[in-house]
Design a protein around this motif. Structure first.
Motif, PDB file in Angstrom:
ATOM      1  N   THR A  37       0.799  -1.219   0.000  1.00 24.26           N
ATOM      2  CA  THR A  37       0.000   0.000   0.000  1.00 24.26           C
ATOM      3  C   THR A  37       0.836   1.275   0.000  1.00 24.26           C
ATOM      4  OG1 THR A  37      -0.146  -0.182   2.402  1.00 24.26           O
ATOM      5  CG2 THR A  37      -2.005  -1.038   1.128  1.00 24.26           C
ATOM      6  N   GLY A  38       2.163   1.135   0.178  1.00 22.15           N
ATOM      7  CA  GLY A  38       3.014   2.320   0.095  1.00 22.15           C
ATOM      8  C   GLY A  38       3.811   2.665   1.338  1.00 22.15           C
ATOM      9  N   THR A  40       6.750   1.517   2.450  1.00 23.72           N
ATOM     10  CA  THR A  40       8.179   1.710   2.235  1.00 23.72           C
ATOM     11  C   THR A  40       8.458   3.050   1.544  1.00 23.72           C
ATOM     12  OG1 THR A  40       8.564  -0.656   2.191  1.00 23.72           O
ATOM     13  CG2 THR A  40      10.254   0.710   1.202  1.00 23.72           C
ATOM     14  N   VAL A 365      -3.066   3.156  -3.416  1.00 16.07           N
ATOM     15  CA  VAL A 365      -1.635   2.910  -3.190  1.00 16.07           C
ATOM     16  C   VAL A 365      -0.893   4.255  -3.199  1.00 16.07           C
ATOM     17  CG1 VAL A 365       0.446   1.898  -4.182  1.00 16.07           C
ATOM     18  CG2 VAL A 365      -1.693   0.602  -4.177  1.00 16.07           C
ATOM     19  N   ARG A 388       3.879  12.264  -1.557  1.00 16.59           N
ATOM     20  CA  ARG A 388       4.725  12.736  -2.661  1.00 16.59           C
ATOM     21  C   ARG A 388       5.608  11.601  -3.206  1.00 16.59           C
ATOM     22  NH1 ARG A 388      10.135  13.176  -1.974  1.00 16.59           N
ATOM     23  NH2 ARG A 388      11.037  13.815   0.003  1.00 16.59           N
TER      24      ARG A 388
HETATM   25  N1  LIG Z   1       4.289   7.967  -2.575  1.00 21.40           N
HETATM   26  C1  LIG Z   1       4.320   7.231  -3.683  1.00 21.40           C
HETATM   27  N2  LIG Z   1       4.592   7.790  -4.871  1.00 21.40           N
HETATM   28  C2  LIG Z   1       4.644   7.051  -5.986  1.00 21.40           C
HETATM   29  N3  LIG Z   1       4.449   5.745  -6.025  1.00 21.40           N
HETATM   30  C3  LIG Z   1       4.163   5.102  -4.879  1.00 21.40           C
HETATM   31  C4  LIG Z   1       4.096   5.820  -3.658  1.00 21.40           C
HETATM   32  N4  LIG Z   1       3.825   4.935  -2.676  1.00 21.40           N
HETATM   33  C5  LIG Z   1       3.727   3.728  -3.254  1.00 21.40           C
HETATM   34  N5  LIG Z   1       3.938   3.810  -4.582  1.00 21.40           N
HETATM   35  C6  LIG Z   1       3.920   2.665  -5.526  1.00 21.40           C
HETATM   36  O1  LIG Z   1       3.415   1.518  -4.852  1.00 21.40           O
HETATM   37  C7  LIG Z   1       4.382   0.477  -4.814  1.00 21.40           C
HETATM   38  C8  LIG Z   1       4.309  -0.280  -3.500  1.00 21.40           C
HETATM   39  O2  LIG Z   1       4.665   0.555  -2.433  1.00 21.40           O
HETATM   40  P1  LIG Z   1       5.555   0.055  -1.221  1.00 21.40           P
HETATM   41  O3  LIG Z   1       6.646  -0.796  -1.665  1.00 21.40           O
HETATM   42  O4  LIG Z   1       5.908   1.271  -0.438  1.00 21.40           O
HETATM   43  O5  LIG Z   1       4.498  -0.803  -0.403  1.00 21.40           O
HETATM   44  P2  LIG Z   1       4.668  -1.465   1.056  1.00 21.40           P
HETATM   45  O6  LIG Z   1       3.485  -1.066   1.847  1.00 21.40           O
HETATM   46  O7  LIG Z   1       5.984  -1.128   1.595  1.00 21.40           O
HETATM   47  O8  LIG Z   1       4.557  -2.991   0.720  1.00 21.40           O
HETATM   48  P3  LIG Z   1       5.156  -4.236   1.548  1.00 21.40           P
HETATM   49  O9  LIG Z   1       4.284  -4.435   2.717  1.00 21.40           O
HETATM   50  O10 LIG Z   1       5.036  -5.328   0.538  1.00 21.40           O
HETATM   51  O11 LIG Z   1       6.555  -3.878   1.878  1.00 21.40           O
HETATM   52  C9  LIG Z   1       5.697   1.178  -5.040  1.00 21.40           C
HETATM   53  O12 LIG Z   1       6.632   0.338  -5.644  1.00 21.40           O
HETATM   54  C10 LIG Z   1       5.317   2.325  -5.960  1.00 21.40           C
HETATM   55  O13 LIG Z   1       5.274   1.910  -7.304  1.00 21.40           O
END
Ligand SMILES: Nc1ncnc2c1ncn2[C@@H]1O[C@H](COP(=O)(O)OP(=O)(O)OP(=O)(O)O)[C@@H](O)[C@H]1O
Ligand SMILES: [Mg+2]
Length: 518
Positions: A37-38, A40, A365, A388
């Motif tokens: 969901t974003g 990281t 996301v 952002r």
């Molecule tokens: N702020 C953002 N700006 C642009 N793209 C984003 C952003 N946040 C997330 N994304 C998109 O969503 C994808 C997944 O986000 P992210 O890797 O942060 O998820 P996560 O919650 O860390 O997942 P996990 O639990 O699997 O680690 C990223 O690779 C990116 O393509």
């Protein structure tokens, strides 16, 4: 001076800038949300923002994907279009790609500079947690530490603790008289746990040179904060080592850093990924300690940001202290999910424009339900924020880049070579060797004595034969031996023990007396 850190856009059309106030950056935070969901990326943009503001950052890299922070994002990549579109939508006119100053660390010393600490710095409480000891075993470990302390024996690496435990086992009876029950079975159990820890890679972690906290608080000459990335992909396979290490780091920071009160910006920000591992089957005493450290470390200017899938993973007392919140989408399939979602929503100040529960379920996301501390430290009204895009690359950097970053690091060469200082292991070994030597001498003396006695008998027999009397030589010989070649350390009791004992067996038996009679 920069006062805010730009997070993204809120409001009905995502055009209202959402900022984190740097002066409340030490009021801790939470990044939560289901997988993908974003989280990281949010961690990444926060780390970038703090670094820009001159605040050093520590973060653990569990999937290896945060290492991309060492590299600028790629304008030719497939993410470029969605990134620029997003930047436009939120009015982020300054959006540009950039790399950040990174220091790579690795407990195993492979993907970064080695991170080490000593057994004494880790202390019996955290070590017990690390090894999963029972209360009784923890009690014994405490005694072992105390004895080492009294004896001035540094406990640095695993060998030191092994040697000390062996000694404690041999002297269990004596120690029990002084400290209460020191069960041999407890000692054995601790030794076995220590072996497990060793197999998990603990050997790399305990020893010297130990990490100097100053190295985690560096800034570049042009005033950016270093981003300290701890490789945790392998470490996470030993969740206990992972959690205990980070906890140790936190408590070290807490003990070392001076009180600073209110700050313009944090001194250091610590991101704690997979935070649930910290609390999973942790004893109440430990959770209380984390809660206490979190509460008190604020005034030392350190902010802690927990990253986890579900805010429920963080104990309530600690959750209540997390002032800056980024709640990405939570799934709500089961009744239990729904309950967790409602509980998460309850902790926010409602926004009349939307329903918090729905928002947490619906955000896309890279979008989050956010609430940051406002002036006077009041929690802000909850907002739906489009986060952002990051300036650095998403995903891992390649091995060559990592190597180059490590080679150019400001701490290069400082931690690479292990040194093995004279400590408990060596001290006990030296004593054992001295004891062995003395035992050998004793045996030789004994042999000489026996020989002399034999001669004496012969002599006497001869005398008897010739009918005369002479003084026995054996008593003289014994006197000479006990005041001469035998070390002062050996008492009469030990001397008695020596008789008829072989050297090796003796070493094990009297090591204790030597230890005490140093
Ligand atoms: N702020 C953002 N700006 C642009 N793209 C984003 C952003 N946040 C997330 N994304 C998109 O969503 C994808 C997944 O986000 P992210 O890797 O942060 O998820 P996560 O919650 O860390 O997942 P996990 O639990 O699997 O680690 C990223 O690779 C990116 O393509
Ligand atoms: Mg992630």
């Amino acid at each position: 001076m920069q006062k805010t850190l730009f997070i993204g856009g809120g409001g009905p059309d995502y055009s209202e800038p959402q900022d984190l106030l740097l002066k409340y950056g030490n009021r801790h935070g939470l990044i939560a949300g289901a997988t993908g969901t974003g989280k990281t990326v949010t961690l990444q943009i926060l780390a970038e923002g703090f670094s820009d503001a001159g605040v050093p950052v520590i973060l653990s890299d569990i999937k290896g994907d945060v290492s991309g922070m060492a590299v600028a994002g790629d304008p030719g990549g497939k993410l470029h279009a969605p990134f620029t579109e997003r930047a436009e939508k939120i009015g982020f006119v300054d959006f540009r790609y950039d790399s950040y100053p990174v220091i790579f660390w690795d407990l195993f010393g492979e993907q970064g500079h080695p991170v080490r600490t000593t057994m004494s710095e880790m202390g019996p409480l955290l070590l017990s947690r690390l090894m999963g000891l029972t209360d009784a075993q923890e009690g014994v470990l405490n005694i072992a530490f105390r004895v080492a302390d009294e004896e001035g024996m540094p406990l640095l690496d695993m060998n030191d603790l092994q040697a000390l435990l062996t000694w404690v086992g041999q002297n269990a009876a004596d120690l029990s008289l002084r400290f209460g029950n020191v069960g041999a079975s407890s000692v054995g159990a601790i030794q076995r746990s220590l072996l497990v820890l060793e197999n998990q890679g603990g050997t790399h972690f305990f020893g010297e040179p130990a990490l100097s906290l100053d190295d985690l608080m560096r800034t570049t000459p042009d005033g950016r904060g270093y981003v300290n990335i701890l490789a945790a992909d392998r470490l996470i396979n030993s969740p206990r080592l992972y959690a205990t290490f980070l906890l140790w780091l936190l408590s070290e920071l807490f003990e070392t850093l001076p009180e600073v009160g209110d700050v313009d910006k944090p001194k250091l920000v610590f991101f704690f990924d997979e935070a649930h591992l910290l609390f999973e089957d942790a004893p109440k005493a430990l959770v209380d300690k984390v809660e206490q450290v979190a509460r008190l470390i604020r005034s030392k200017g350190v902010g802690i940001y927990f990253i986890t899938q579900n805010p429920d993973d963080v104990p309530e007392d600690i959750l209540g202290q997390l002032g800056n919140r980024f709640q990405h989408a939570l799934r709500a399939f089961t009744a239990r999910d729904q309950k967790a979602l409602r509980r998460a929503a309850e902790t926010y100040r409602p926004n009349p424009r939307f329903d918090t529960v729905e928002a947490i379920r619906d955000v896309g996301v890279g979008e989050a339900v956010t609430s940051m501390l406002q002036n006077k430290g009041v929690p802000g009204v909850v907002e739906r924020t489009l986060i952002r895009p990051p300036a650095t690359r998403l995903g891992p950097c390649d091995a060559a880049t990592r190597r180059a970053v490590i080679d150019a690091s400001p701490v290069k060469g400082k931690y690479e070579t292990v040194f093995d200082r004279h400590s408990a292991h060596e001290m006990l070994l030296a004593r054992a060797e001295a004891a062995a030597q003395e035992a050998q001498e004793a045996e030789q003396a004994e042999a000489r004595e026996a020989q002399a006695a034999e001669k004496d008998r012969e002599f006497k027999a001869a005398r008897r034969y010739s009918g005369g009397e002479t003084e026995s030589r054996s008593s003289r010989s014994r006197k000479a031996t006990s005041s001469g070649g035998f070390g002062k350390a050996l008492t009469d009791v030990v001397l008695k023990e020596l008789k008829g004992t072989t050297g090796r067996r003796l070493v094990r038996g009297i090591l204790g007396s030597l230890f005490k009679g140093r």
